[in-house]
Structures are given as structure tokens and as C-alpha cells.
Scaffold this active site. Structure first.
Site, PDB file in Angstrom:
ATOM      1  N   CYS A   2      -2.778 -22.820 -38.786  1.00  0.00           N
ATOM      2  CA  CYS A   2      -3.800 -21.828 -39.123  1.00  0.00           C
ATOM      3  C   CYS A   2      -4.941 -22.480 -39.900  1.00  0.00           C
ATOM      4  CB  CYS A   2      -3.191 -20.682 -39.939  1.00  0.00           C
ATOM      5  SG  CYS A   2      -4.378 -19.400 -40.376  1.00  0.00           S
TER       6      CYS A   2
ATOM      7  N   CYS B 155      -6.308 -20.306 -42.725  1.00  0.00           N
ATOM      8  CA  CYS B 155      -5.434 -20.270 -43.902  1.00  0.00           C
ATOM      9  C   CYS B 155      -5.530 -21.550 -44.729  1.00  0.00           C
ATOM     10  CB  CYS B 155      -3.983 -20.072 -43.478  1.00  0.00           C
ATOM     11  SG  CYS B 155      -3.671 -18.693 -42.361  1.00  0.00           S
ATOM     12  N   ASP B 156      -5.570 -22.698 -44.058  1.00  0.00           N
ATOM     13  CA  ASP B 156      -5.338 -23.962 -44.747  1.00  0.00           C
ATOM     14  C   ASP B 156      -6.507 -24.947 -44.725  1.00  0.00           C
ATOM     15  OD1 ASP B 156      -2.766 -23.069 -45.273  1.00  0.00           O
ATOM     16  OD2 ASP B 156      -1.957 -23.924 -43.427  1.00  0.00           O
TER      17      ASP B 156
END
Length: 317
Positions: free
Chosen positions: A133, A136-137
Site C-alpha cells: 500500500c 499507507c507507507d
């Protein structure tokens, strides 16, 4: 017999449970017998979930959601659902221990699973350099060298997004041409931070406690070489967990459960769906949680209308 059964223990499932429990519907939530919390259980730092300005660990966030759901009266059962029957007015689900549970409504929130490369150390280094992701990261890879595996639109989108943070982004693809749409391809080709590695696959992942690099295998001649990396993002697709409802609920062309408009109503009255299992596009914890809210409210309205109809029937009998 229950008012609401919730299948799934990710952000959608637990949010639906919080809303249903606060409405006094005493939901029963079936979490996995192996592990609860969905994909967030494999995420370390979550910095984009509202209410946590300092960030929160994925497992901690899911634990807080579960505690909140249980505080309002949700019963959590640690077992998998192996079969569902939505054909009658009462919905029936069968758990892994063979027990059968009935409810007036079911919220199906089983999420989706990222496709994996299926090689050693992929899971071990998840959250430690290996990710599925970018949204997300990506922030954690400022001024780093990273790679994205994949050749579709999602891979191009992730690679382009990651150039906001990383100094260098390799795109690794098994073939010498992409599956992505022309506009997404061109966007990636025009980005000076992106370099394509054609006819290559990841043969091995390197690193003890953090990812340090990968071994690439040429898909034409079989030769191998190492590539030093700080991060590896796998973007080869994901699959909604709909195996239990094939032939029982209508699905979309993407394989997700079809719902009416912005609602959570499925093709079976009294059955609602929420989270990644209906969302082929966004797949974020916050959108899944919002979807769980919608499902709980839809189920509550369905139950209220059902009760009202029964009262009218008794009054006119």
C-alpha cells in the site's frame, strides 16, 4: 437467533459492530479463528487514520476498534464462517465448529487480500520494507530507493505516487510491455524518477530485520542479479474475499459484491456488504470504516421497517 450477524473483523466489520451495538441490536461478530483485524494487522505505522496525530500501529488500531465494539455489547466469536444461506427470511451462517447461527440481517465485511509474490521472507519483512500500500507507507521512504512490482494501472499509480517521497522508483515487470492504460503508462514514462526493469521477476528478498535489496531473475534467459533497495511495493492486484457468496449474491465485473448505489444493500434483502469486499478502488481503512457505518445504518433501517410491517400485520389480522 440474532438481530445482526457481522462476518469480518476489519475496520468495516468492527465499525458496523460499534454502530449496531450502540443502536441496541446486540450484534454478533465472527472474527477469524486464525487472526482478526484484516490487512491492518500487517501494517506497522498508520499515520493517515483520523484522530491519531502521532500515528498508531495497525494492530493497536484494530484492538481499540474491537474494544470499542465490545464495550457497547458486541459479542465476538473467534471462528470462521464456512457456509452461508441467504435464501430465506432468516439468514443462516455455519461456523467452523459446525454450529449454525440465524439472524434477521447479515453484514458481510470479509475484506480483500493483496496478491503476494509467494516467495520466502515476503511476509517476514512485511512492514519492514515490504508493503502492498503506497498510500499507507509511502511517507516512510523519503529520499529512498524503492521498487514497485507490477504492470497494471495500480502499479503505475503507486509508482507515480511514490515519486513524491522516494529519490528513485524502479518498476519491475515480467514482460516488455505494460498492461496499464496508455495514459497511466505515459504518466510513468514521463516521470524522471521512474526507471523500468523489463522482463524481470523478484526471485528473492534480502534483509534480516529490514529490507536491503532483492534478487531479480530475467524471465527470458534466467540470469539473476541483485538490486539494492530500501523498499519494495507489491502491486499485482488484490482479490475480494467473496468465495462464500458466489451464486448467492450478485457480483460486479471486478468480482466485488454488487450493492445499490451508495448503500450497502445487496441483491438479497436483509444482507448488507461493507468495506473492501464492495470497493475495487480505494481500499483504505477509513473508507472501509465509513462503509461499515453505512451497512449498520442500512441494517438498522431494515430491521425497523420489518418490525413496523409485522406490527401493522398484527393490527389488521
Amino acid at each position: 437467533m440474532h438481530q445482526i450477524i457481522i462476518i469480518g473483523s476489519g475496520p468495516a466489520g468492527f465499525t458496523a459492530a460499534i454502530y449496531a451495538a450502540r443502536a441496541g441490536l446486540k450484534p454478533v461478530l465472527f472474527a477469524s479463528a486464525v487472526g482478526i483485524g484484516g490487512e491492518l494487522m500487517n501494517t506497522t505505522e498508520v499515520e493517515n487514520f483520523p484522530g491519531f496525530p502521532e500515528g498508531v500501529q495497525g494492530p493497536d488500531l484494530m484492538q481499540k476498534m474491537q474494544e470499542q465494539a465490545e464495550r457497547f455489547g458486541t459479542e465476538v466469536i473467534y471462528d470462521d464462517i464456512t457456509e452461508v444461506d441467504f435464501s430465506g427470511e432468516m439468514k443462516r451462517v455455519t461456523a467452523g465448529d459446525g454450529s449454525v447461527h440465524e439472524a434477521h440481517t447479515v453484514i458481510y465485511a470479509t475484506g480483500s487480500a493483496y496478491r503476494k509474490l509467494g516467495i520466502a521472507d515476503e511476509d517476514r519483512l512485511s512492514g519492514h520494507g515490504v508493503s502492498w500500500c503506497a498510500t499507507c507507507d509511502g511517507f516512510f521512504f523519503r529520499e529512498k530507493t524503492i521498487a514497485v512490482v507490477g504492470g497494471g494501472d495500480s502499479a503505475m499509480e503507486e509508482a507515480t505516487f511514490l515519486t513524491r517521497f522516494a529519490d528513485k522508483v524502479f518498476v519491475i515487470h515480467r514482460r516488455e510491455e505494460l498492461k496499464a492504460s496508455k495514459i497511466m503508462q505515459q504518466r510513468a514514462f514521463d516521470n524522471p524518477k521512474i526507471e523500468f526493469v523489463w522482463n524481470s521477476e523478484v526471485a528473492a528478498i534480502q534483509g534480516e530485520t529490514e529490507l536491503t535489496g532483492i534478487t531479480l531473475r530475467d524471465t527470458v534467459d534466467g540470469s539473476e542479479r541483485d538490486l539494492a533497495l530500501d523498499g519494495l511495493f507489491i502491486a499485482i492486484g488484490n482479490d475480494p474475499r467473496t468465495h462464500l457468496v458466489h451464486g448467492k449474491l450478485d457480483l460486479t465485473a471486478d468480482g466485488t459484491i454488487a450493492v445499490e448505489g451508495r448503500s450497502s444493500r445487496t441483491s438479497s434483502p436483509g444482507v448488507f456488504a461493507a468495506g473492501d469486499v464492495i470497493d475495487p478502488s480505494y481500499r483504505q481503512a477509513i473508507t472501509a470504516a465509513a462503509s461499515g457505518t453505512v451497512a449498520a445504518l442500512d441494517a438498522e433501517h431494515y430491521l425497523a421497517a420489518r418490525e413496523q410491517a409485522e406490527q401493522i400485520a398484527l393490527a389488521t389480522a
